[in-house]
Design an enzyme around this catalytic site. Structure first.
Site, mmCIF file in Angstrom:
data_model
loop_
_atom_site.group_PDB
_atom_site.id
_atom_site.type_symbol
_atom_site.label_atom_id
_atom_site.label_comp_id
_atom_site.label_asym_id
_atom_site.label_seq_id
_atom_site.Cartn_x
_atom_site.Cartn_y
_atom_site.Cartn_z
ATOM 1 N N ASN A 9 2.964 0.796 4.462
ATOM 2 C CA ASN A 9 1.766 -0.051 4.423
ATOM 3 C C ASN A 9 1.634 -0.635 3.011
ATOM 4 O OD1 ASN A 9 -0.963 -0.736 3.862
ATOM 5 N ND2 ASN A 9 -1.581 0.242 5.762
ATOM 6 N N HIS A 12 -2.129 -2.160 -0.451
ATOM 7 C CA HIS A 12 -2.700 -1.961 -1.781
ATOM 8 C C HIS A 12 -1.943 -2.678 -2.885
ATOM 9 C CE1 HIS A 12 -5.898 0.060 -0.026
ATOM 10 N NE2 HIS A 12 -5.138 0.992 0.512
ATOM 11 N N HIS A 45 -2.870 -4.295 7.148
ATOM 12 C CA HIS A 45 -4.200 -4.342 7.765
ATOM 13 C C HIS A 45 -4.902 -5.600 7.286
ATOM 14 C CE1 HIS A 45 -8.227 -1.950 8.467
ATOM 15 N NE2 HIS A 45 -8.186 -3.092 9.142
ATOM 16 N N ARG A 47 -8.050 -7.028 7.076
ATOM 17 C CA ARG A 47 -9.446 -6.616 7.272
ATOM 18 C C ARG A 47 -10.322 -7.849 7.467
ATOM 19 N NH1 ARG A 47 -10.290 -0.910 5.680
ATOM 20 N NH2 ARG A 47 -12.446 -1.308 6.172
ATOM 21 N N ARG A 51 -10.280 -8.089 2.065
ATOM 22 C CA ARG A 51 -10.361 -7.534 0.707
ATOM 23 C C ARG A 51 -8.972 -7.301 0.099
ATOM 24 N NH1 ARG A 51 -12.547 -1.517 2.154
ATOM 25 N NH2 ARG A 51 -14.145 -2.739 3.182
ATOM 26 N N GLU A 75 -2.402 -3.891 11.690
ATOM 27 C CA GLU A 75 -3.615 -3.102 11.931
ATOM 28 C C GLU A 75 -4.778 -4.070 12.047
ATOM 29 O OE1 GLU A 75 -2.193 0.743 9.297
ATOM 30 O OE2 GLU A 75 -4.019 -0.326 8.751
ATOM 31 N N THR A 106 -10.205 3.258 6.024
ATOM 32 C CA THR A 106 -10.518 3.544 7.426
ATOM 33 C C THR A 106 -10.858 5.034 7.548
ATOM 34 O OG1 THR A 106 -8.897 1.865 7.952
ATOM 35 C CG2 THR A 106 -9.714 3.169 9.792
ATOM 36 N N GLU A 156 -1.929 6.600 17.271
ATOM 37 C CA GLU A 156 -1.648 7.026 15.902
ATOM 38 C C GLU A 156 -2.771 7.971 15.509
ATOM 39 O OE1 GLU A 156 -0.256 4.195 13.011
ATOM 40 O OE2 GLU A 156 -1.306 5.225 11.388
ATOM 41 N N HIS A 198 -2.370 8.110 7.401
ATOM 42 C CA HIS A 198 -3.542 8.095 6.526
ATOM 43 C C HIS A 198 -3.537 9.302 5.588
ATOM 44 C CE1 HIS A 198 -7.381 6.932 4.898
ATOM 45 N NE2 HIS A 198 -7.262 5.814 5.575
HETATM 46 N N1 PXP Z 1 -2.392 4.056 9.472
HETATM 47 C C1 PXP Z 1 -3.540 3.368 9.639
HETATM 48 C C2 PXP Z 1 -3.953 3.009 11.026
HETATM 49 C C3 PXP Z 1 -4.323 2.982 8.530
HETATM 50 O O1 PXP Z 1 -5.479 2.311 8.717
HETATM 51 C C4 PXP Z 1 -3.861 3.285 7.232
HETATM 52 C C5 PXP Z 1 -4.646 2.826 6.046
HETATM 53 O O2 PXP Z 1 -4.715 1.449 6.020
HETATM 54 C C6 PXP Z 1 -2.643 3.978 7.104
HETATM 55 C C7 PXP Z 1 -1.949 4.366 8.237
HETATM 56 C C8 PXP Z 1 -2.072 4.315 5.767
HETATM 57 O O3 PXP Z 1 -2.931 5.176 5.066
HETATM 58 P P1 PXP Z 1 -2.656 5.462 3.522
HETATM 59 O O4 PXP Z 1 -2.748 4.156 2.806
HETATM 60 O O5 PXP Z 1 -3.710 6.436 3.164
HETATM 61 O O6 PXP Z 1 -1.274 6.049 3.434
#
Ligand code: PXP
Length: 253
Positions: A9, A12, A45, A47, A51, A75, A106, A156, A198
């Protein structure tokens, strides 16, 4: 036990970019680097408040993942706007997530039980467009059953509570891991593919990767943070190695 995929992901990277309103660091470049380092797919994602990831990022991510023949996992919140974007891009997968504007991330799973009437038709429309739909849910048997009833192909499990408990050395951690394991067994019994994500880091990845039903992990924040110190490629390669080791150990047990 099947191969465990790693979806990276890159949200960030966009968070850092947007902190300055600049064009760098570029999440699309991060996606290219992640794929080169062994990520099986890219997760992003979009959003509602934009953001981090922008519409233009999604355009570019859809383009590069298609060119590389790798999956893009979008996402998305359960909204008409996000549905239209998903249908315009037809990513390999869409993961339905809850979204509250005031949250930092999330914070919990999607309430599929409570939202079934809205979620099931959306799952149907996305699936009809060839998108593999996943519901991001807490490790809760009622939510698993509802995801199945909604027609999702995948669930998930939100591992945030477990990962946070481990980081804080909370005695709750063992119970939370057992919940994920039980929910994973139930999801597989119902014919759902099982993913998890997550809050996962180098420590928590091991017990999660050892859950035999889990076939994909989606990891973001920790990897992007590690990238500051060792680079994105090495961070992904280390995560990949820990996943493979945990899987091999579970297979041998
Ligand atoms: N899976 C989903 C559905 C998420 O919303 C997120 C966070 O955007 C992640 C995985 C990844 O989480 P993290 O950034 O904490 O590793």
């Amino acid at each position: 036990m099947s191969h465990l995929r790693l979806g990276v992901n890159i949200d960030h990277v966009a968070t850092v970019r947007n902190a300055r309103g600049e064009s760098y660091p570029d999440p699309v470049r991060a996606a290219e680097a992640a794929l080169a380092a062994g990520a099986d797919g890219i997760t992003a994602h979009l959003r509602e408040d934009r953001r981090h990831i922008s519409d233009a990022d999604i355009d570019a991510l859809a383009d590069i993942t298609r060119k590389r023949g790798r999956p893009l996992n979008l996402e998305m919140a359960v909204t008409a706007e996000m549905e239209a974007i998903a249908l315009a891009h037809r990513p390999h997968a869409a993961c339905l997530v809850p979204e509250r504007r005031e949250e930092v991330t999330t914070e919990g799973g999607l309430d599929v039980v409570g939202g079934l009437e809205r979620i099931a038709p959306l799952v149907g429309r996305l699936a009809a467009a060839g998108i593999r739909v996943s519901c991001f849910i807490d490790a809760d048997l009622a939510q698993v059953a509802a995801a199945k009833a909604a027609g999702a192909a995948v669930v998930e499990f939100h591992t945030g509570a477990y990962c946070e408990a481990v980081r804080h050395r909370s005695p709750e951690a063992a119970r939370l891991l057992e919940q994920v394991k039980a929910a994973a067994r139930e999801a597989q019994r119902l014919g759902l593919e099982v993913h998890a994500g997550h809050g996962i880091d180098y420590e928590t990845v091991k017990p999660i990767a050892a859950i035999p039903e889990v076939v994909e992990l989606n990891i973001g924040h920790f990897l992007i943070g590690e990238a500051i110190f060792i680079g994105l490629g090495p961070a992904i390669q280390r995560m990949r190695a820990l996943m493979d080791d945990a899987r091999a150990a579970a297979r041998a047990a």
